[in-house]
Design a protein around this motif. Structure first.
Motif, PDB file in Angstrom:
ATOM      1  N   SER A  96       0.826  -1.211   0.000  1.00 22.29           N
ATOM      2  CA  SER A  96       0.000   0.000   0.000  1.00 22.29           C
ATOM      3  C   SER A  96       0.861   1.262   0.000  1.00 22.29           C
ATOM      4  CB  SER A  96      -0.950  -0.012   1.189  1.00 22.29           C
ATOM      5  OG  SER A  96      -0.246  -0.273   2.372  1.00 22.29           O
ATOM      6  N   THR A 120      -7.901   5.489  11.566  1.00 24.76           N
ATOM      7  CA  THR A 120      -6.780   6.313  12.001  1.00 24.76           C
ATOM      8  C   THR A 120      -6.898   7.733  11.479  1.00 24.76           C
ATOM      9  OG1 THR A 120      -5.701   4.946  10.378  1.00 24.76           O
ATOM     10  CG2 THR A 120      -4.858   4.861  12.595  1.00 24.76           C
ATOM     11  N   MET A 126     -14.441  16.322  14.840  1.00 22.95           N
ATOM     12  CA  MET A 126     -15.381  16.485  13.730  1.00 22.95           C
ATOM     13  C   MET A 126     -16.498  15.454  13.809  1.00 22.95           C
ATOM     14  SD  MET A 126     -12.573  17.492  10.899  1.00 22.95           S
ATOM     15  CE  MET A 126     -13.461  17.046   9.458  1.00 22.95           C
ATOM     16  N   ALA A 137     -11.647  10.715   1.545  1.00 19.42           N
ATOM     17  CA  ALA A 137     -10.641  11.414   0.736  1.00 19.42           C
ATOM     18  C   ALA A 137      -9.254  10.864   1.022  1.00 19.42           C
ATOM     19  CB  ALA A 137     -10.680  12.906   1.016  1.00 19.42           C
TER      20      ALA A 137
ATOM     21  N   GLN B  25      -5.284  14.488  -8.355  1.00 24.41           N
ATOM     22  CA  GLN B  25      -6.359  13.542  -8.021  1.00 24.41           C
ATOM     23  C   GLN B  25      -6.782  13.660  -6.559  1.00 24.41           C
ATOM     24  OE1 GLN B  25      -4.607   9.843  -9.100  1.00 24.41           O
ATOM     25  NE2 GLN B  25      -5.435   9.841 -11.170  1.00 24.41           N
ATOM     26  N   TYR B  26      -5.851  14.045  -5.738  1.00 22.27           N
ATOM     27  CA  TYR B  26      -6.137  14.129  -4.303  1.00 22.27           C
ATOM     28  C   TYR B  26      -6.499  15.555  -3.873  1.00 22.27           C
ATOM     29  CZ  TYR B  26      -4.739   9.380  -3.025  1.00 22.27           C
ATOM     30  OH  TYR B  26      -4.669   8.021  -2.865  1.00 22.27           O
ATOM     31  N   ASP B  28      -9.267  17.040  -3.486  1.00 27.55           N
ATOM     32  CA  ASP B  28     -10.353  17.117  -2.500  1.00 27.55           C
ATOM     33  C   ASP B  28      -9.827  16.873  -1.093  1.00 27.55           C
ATOM     34  OD1 ASP B  28     -12.309  17.787  -4.229  1.00 27.55           O
ATOM     35  OD2 ASP B  28     -12.975  15.735  -4.601  1.00 27.55           O
ATOM     36  N   LEU B  29      -8.850  15.974  -1.013  1.00 26.64           N
ATOM     37  CA  LEU B  29      -8.252  15.701   0.298  1.00 26.64           C
ATOM     38  C   LEU B  29      -7.564  16.954   0.829  1.00 26.64           C
ATOM     39  CD1 LEU B  29      -7.533  13.653   2.488  1.00 26.64           C
ATOM     40  CD2 LEU B  29      -5.471  13.129   1.217  1.00 26.64           C
ATOM     41  N   LEU B  32     -10.156  19.228   2.153  1.00 25.36           N
ATOM     42  CA  LEU B  32     -10.740  18.732   3.403  1.00 25.36           C
ATOM     43  C   LEU B  32      -9.766  18.892   4.573  1.00 25.36           C
ATOM     44  CD1 LEU B  32     -12.616  15.657   2.009  1.00 25.36           C
ATOM     45  CD2 LEU B  32     -13.639  17.455   3.379  1.00 25.36           C
ATOM     46  N   PHE B  33      -8.480  18.715   4.292  1.00 26.71           N
ATOM     47  CA  PHE B  33      -7.489  18.936   5.346  1.00 26.71           C
ATOM     48  C   PHE B  33      -7.470  20.400   5.767  1.00 26.71           C
ATOM     49  CE2 PHE B  33      -4.647  15.074   4.372  1.00 26.71           C
ATOM     50  CZ  PHE B  33      -5.132  14.404   5.477  1.00 26.71           C
ATOM     51  N   ARG B  36     -10.434  20.997   7.835  1.00 23.06           N
ATOM     52  CA  ARG B  36     -10.252  20.408   9.154  1.00 23.06           C
ATOM     53  C   ARG B  36      -9.366  21.297  10.021  1.00 23.06           C
ATOM     54  NH1 ARG B  36      -6.182  15.510   9.908  1.00 23.06           N
ATOM     55  NH2 ARG B  36      -4.808  17.273   9.530  1.00 23.06           N
ATOM     56  N   ILE B  39     -11.361  24.605  10.997  1.00 24.43           N
ATOM     57  CA  ILE B  39     -12.525  24.573  11.896  1.00 24.43           C
ATOM     58  C   ILE B  39     -12.275  23.846  13.211  1.00 24.43           C
ATOM     59  CG2 ILE B  39     -14.217  24.811  10.048  1.00 24.43           C
ATOM     60  CD1 ILE B  39     -14.872  21.843  10.453  1.00 24.43           C
ATOM     61  N   THR B  40     -11.288  22.954  13.241  1.00 24.79           N
ATOM     62  CA  THR B  40     -11.167  22.187  14.489  1.00 24.79           C
ATOM     63  C   THR B  40     -10.314  22.876  15.544  1.00 24.79           C
ATOM     64  OG1 THR B  40      -9.334  20.948  13.582  1.00 24.79           O
ATOM     65  CG2 THR B  40     -11.511  19.944  13.441  1.00 24.79           C
ATOM     66  N   LYS B  43     -12.726  24.510  18.072  1.00 25.67           N
ATOM     67  CA  LYS B  43     -13.967  23.838  18.476  1.00 25.67           C
ATOM     68  C   LYS B  43     -14.020  23.806  19.983  1.00 25.67           C
ATOM     69  CE  LYS B  43     -16.049  21.564  14.773  1.00 25.67           C
ATOM     70  NZ  LYS B  43     -16.863  20.461  14.306  1.00 25.67           N
ATOM     71  N   ILE B 111      -1.278   8.145  10.862  1.00 20.42           N
ATOM     72  CA  ILE B 111      -2.023   8.048   9.601  1.00 20.42           C
ATOM     73  C   ILE B 111      -1.087   7.742   8.432  1.00 20.42           C
ATOM     74  CG2 ILE B 111      -2.012  10.563   9.367  1.00 20.42           C
ATOM     75  CD1 ILE B 111      -4.655  10.290   7.967  1.00 20.42           C
ATOM     76  N   TYR B 116      -1.661   5.322   2.207  1.00 21.77           N
ATOM     77  CA  TYR B 116      -0.852   6.123   1.312  1.00 21.77           C
ATOM     78  C   TYR B 116      -1.692   7.219   0.673  1.00 21.77           C
ATOM     79  CZ  TYR B 116       1.681   7.756  -2.670  1.00 21.77           C
ATOM     80  OH  TYR B 116       2.286   8.580  -3.563  1.00 21.77           O
ATOM     81  N   PHE B 117      -1.181   8.406   0.684  1.00 22.67           N
ATOM     82  CA  PHE B 117      -1.642   9.463  -0.214  1.00 22.67           C
ATOM     83  C   PHE B 117      -0.426  10.334  -0.437  1.00 22.67           C
ATOM     84  CE2 PHE B 117      -2.836  10.481   4.165  1.00 22.67           C
ATOM     85  CZ  PHE B 117      -2.177  11.687   4.361  1.00 22.67           C
ATOM     86  N   ARG B 119       2.238  12.496   0.170  1.00 21.72           N
ATOM     87  CA  ARG B 119       2.554  13.096   1.473  1.00 21.72           C
ATOM     88  C   ARG B 119       2.582  14.614   1.417  1.00 21.72           C
ATOM     89  NH1 ARG B 119       0.816   8.731   3.290  1.00 21.72           N
ATOM     90  NH2 ARG B 119       2.279   7.062   3.769  1.00 21.72           N
TER      91      ARG B 119
END
Lengths: 416, 281
Positions: A96, A120, A126, A137, B25-26, B28-29, B32-33, B36, B39-40, B43, B111, B116-117, B119
């Motif tokens: 992976s 993880t 959230m 994502a 391709q990533y 959207d990630l 979203l990061f 995150r 907003i977090t 909180k 994570i 894998y995404f 890095r």
């Protein structure tokens, strides 16, 4: 038919450094770097020992994986089994792309997505819904993809009521449900799954296994599945890869592979037991329990059961073997001995074989004690030498299983 | 075999292995990061995002009290509070980018060790979410700016204010580049994360955030400012915003070259590290 190979693993090895990283590391790092810029081979690749967790070694390096090669076809569900530390997770991590191999190559024709200890990527502050998007994502889905599947994901997770609550308020089971739900709706060509079913209740485990079966059967996707749960492996996988100390032991069909794996687990009560006795003159060294010719601890009423006891002896005196059988409540329910069968153990025998042709017991867990007598006197005893499980079976040969809970024994009878 | 493989995982490392298609391709990630991160942070606080505004204001008030009211440092005609606020807002952006990126491998090892995404998404998201914070803080700066002007202050921006986005970009590149270099080294030698805390503190003083250049000019420490790209960035941002300060062509070129090289070097090292850091961290 031409094989449609989707994943090809060639000579993958992975070396790890043992001990802590400290001041000593710098000198090795510099030495390695000095070799690399002169275009020479990494000096630390030549050393290193095979990865046996239990034995102490001298080398500072160990091979977690060594020369792993195998192929996976499209639509196949490959189980990967092996003892703790055999290299299963390392292999999945390399597959992976979480970490790189030390040597070797992996070629793939599809996208690989992994499902390693799910959840993880969750952020505790959230809400469930926000985390579905984030987790999706991370696993490689686009926002649009997740949006179209959102309803299904929430439904599958069974967390509808909590979906707008921060994940930190979730129970651990709910977190796993939510995380698995996200991953289940991923659409990679190859899905890598590492022991995710350990958490979660029985209902959810069933659901998860069903989902994975769908993924391979209906969607034609390839799944690589790591688990210690042989039941799950058996119901999911067609082929199994058995790893031992970082090397491929076998790659074969699931039943054979599970058998092989159980053999690896000799110390665990899995049908084979070794005895470390220092009794003089004669002693038992190994006991094995088999169903037909396969080592096995799972039987059905009516199956044949064989116990083989290996001996080491320095005498030609008379010896006798007795076998005591106990049920799960510790009650002795049967007693066998070669003398009852009027069978003498041959003077030069190194193995005694005992067989029950048709197992007359109802379902339950049974334990075997072995007792070796020398010249009529008890000499070497092994308590709980072996144990086995009996499930309902077609003892009477009438095409249906005996209903459990009706008595303890099954006895052939004659009716007129 | 004539098989076409989609991709290969290999032990061989290319020097530059940047897959832009994959990063796209990533995307959207990445968003979203960013969401995150933004907003977090606050909180379960009562004031919520207001803290983004309060932080630089308090810092500026303290700096004004200590350096200008008590220590009597002259800010050259600019209202001291505005002088400090301009410096603090810009400095904060650089600092957050640097410290956020520097412990990226350490902080995200759980994570990173599982999925894998690309890095590089992670440091990019830090730079972007800090850009949003910076935007909010800049708005507050503008509000106070206008207030001081109505109170009769003579500070005015000059035409170079059009280059302000470039200054922001340079700060981002510097923070990201330095952060990536440090983050890669932290995976092996944790000592650096301790040193970083002191380093950032020291860097703030020689980056003219609270002290004007005139204090260093005839000093034996002048070189520390003269060769510090962040000093040029802060000074230049003050120059374009408040119309007061020292600039030079050398400073502009030096800073640009420095920022771009640090960024490229950072990418290179980060790229090399991301493949195997999980074994050494």
């Amino acid at each position: 038919m031409k094989k449609d190979v989707i994943l090809k693993v060639e000579n993958i090895s992975k070396q790890y450094r043992l001990g802590t990283i400290g001041t000593g590391t710098i000198s090795h790092d510099l030495n390695r770097w000095w070799h690399v810029i002169r275009g020479k081979e990494d000096p630390y690749l030549k050393i290193g020992e095979t990865n046996n967790r239990a034995t102490k070694g001298d080398s500072q390096y160990a091979w977690a994986l060594k020369d792993i090669s195998f192929e996976v076809e499209r639509g196949e569900v490959l189980g990967i089994i092996g003892k703790n530390g055999a290299g299963k997770s390392t292999l999945l991590k390399i597959l992976s792309k979480v970490t790189g191999p030390t040597t070797g190559e992996i070629k793939t024709k599809g996208r690989i997505a992994s499902l390693l200890e799910v959840g993880t990527g969750f952020h505790p502050e959230m809400t469930g819904k926000e985390n579905i998007f984030l987790n999706g994502a991370i696993l490689g889905m686009t926002k649009a993809e997740i949006s179209t599947k959102l309803e299904e994901i929430i439904e599958f997770s069974g967390c509808q009521r909590y979906i707008n609550t921060p994940v930190k308020r979730y129970s651990s089971g709910m977190k796993v449900r939510l995380a698995f739900a996200v991953a289940a709706f991923l659409e990679p060509d190859i899905l890598v799954v590492d022991e995710v079913l350990a958490v979660g209740d029985a209902e959810f485990q069933k659901k998860a296994i069903g989902k994975m079966q769908d993924i391979s059967n209906f969607d034609g996707r390839t799944v690589l599945f790591v688990s210690h749960n042989m039941g799950a492996i058996k119901s999911l996988c067609s082929q199994c890869l058995v790893l031992k100390n970082g090397q491929v032991q076998t790659l074969t069909n699931t039943d054979k592979a599970i058998n092989e794996y159980l053999l690896l687990n000799e110390q665990a009560n899995s049908g084979v037991n070794y005895f470390n006795s220092d009794k003089p003159i004669v002693r038992m060294t190994k006991a094995t329990i088999k169903n037909e010719n396969l080592i096995c601890t799972n039987f059905h009423s009516g199956d044949s059961l064989t116990v083989e006891v290996e001996l080491e002896k320095e005498t030609l005196d008379d010896i006798n073997l007795f076998i005591g059988l106990y049920n799960e409540y510790g009650e002795k329910i049967a007693h066998f001995g070669n003398s009852y069968a009027k069978k003498q153990i041959a003077k030069d025998a190194s193995k005694v074989i005992f067989k029950i042709k048709k197992l007359p017991f109802v379902s339950g867990l049974y334990t075997i004690n072995l007792s070796l007598h020398l010249m009529g006197k008890p000499h070497h005893r092994e308590l709980s030498a072996l144990s086995f499980q009996v499930d309902p079976g077609d003892y009477y040969g009438v095409g249906k299983n005996v209903i459990s809970g009706n008595g303890n024994f099954l006895i052939d009878s004659v009716w007129t | 075999m004539n098989d076409k493989w989609l991709y290969t995982i290999s032990s061989k490392k290319k020097l530059i292995d940047f897959n832009f298609k994959e990063i796209w391709q990533y995307r959207d990630l990445l968003l979203l990061f960013v969401k995150r991160d933004v907003i977090t942070v606050y909180k379960q606080t009562v004031l919520g995002p207001l803290w983004y505004v309060i932080q630089p204001l308090f810092t500026s008030v303290i700096f004004t009290l200590v350096f200008n009211t008590i220590a009597n440092i002259d800010t050259g005609g600019i209202p001291p509070f505005l002088f400090n606020l301009a410096g603090v807002v810009s400095w904060n952006y650089f600092k957050e980018c640097l410290t956020g990126t520097a412990d990226i491998f350490k902080k995200n090892q759980a994570i990173f060790g599982k999925v894998y995404f690309p890095r590089v998404i992670m440091p990019l998201s830090i730079v972007l979410s800090n850009l949003i914070k910076f935007g909010i803080q800049l708005t507050i700066f503008v509000v106070f700016y206008l207030y001081f002007i109505t109170q009769g202050s003579t500070v005015r921006p000059n035409m170079f204010v059009l280059f302000f986005p470039v200054i922001v970009l340079v700060m981002g590149l510097l923070g990201l580049g330095l952060g990536m270099i440090i983050s890669s080294m932290v995976t092996r030698y944790r000592d650096l994360s301790f040193l970083l805390t002191f380093g950032v503190q020291l860097l703030m003083y020689i980056s003219l955030v609270t002290l004007p250049y005139s204090l260093f000019a005839d000093n034996s420490f002048a070189w520390a400012v003269d060769y510090n790209p962040m000093a040029y960035v802060i000074e230049f941002s003050r120059y374009v915003l408040l119309g007061e300060g020292t600039t030079s062509l050398f400073g502009v070129v030096y800073t640009l070259v420095f920022a771009v090289s640090v960024f490229l070097l950072g990418i290179l090292i980060f790229n090399k590290t991301e493949k195997s850091f999980i074994d050494t961290i």
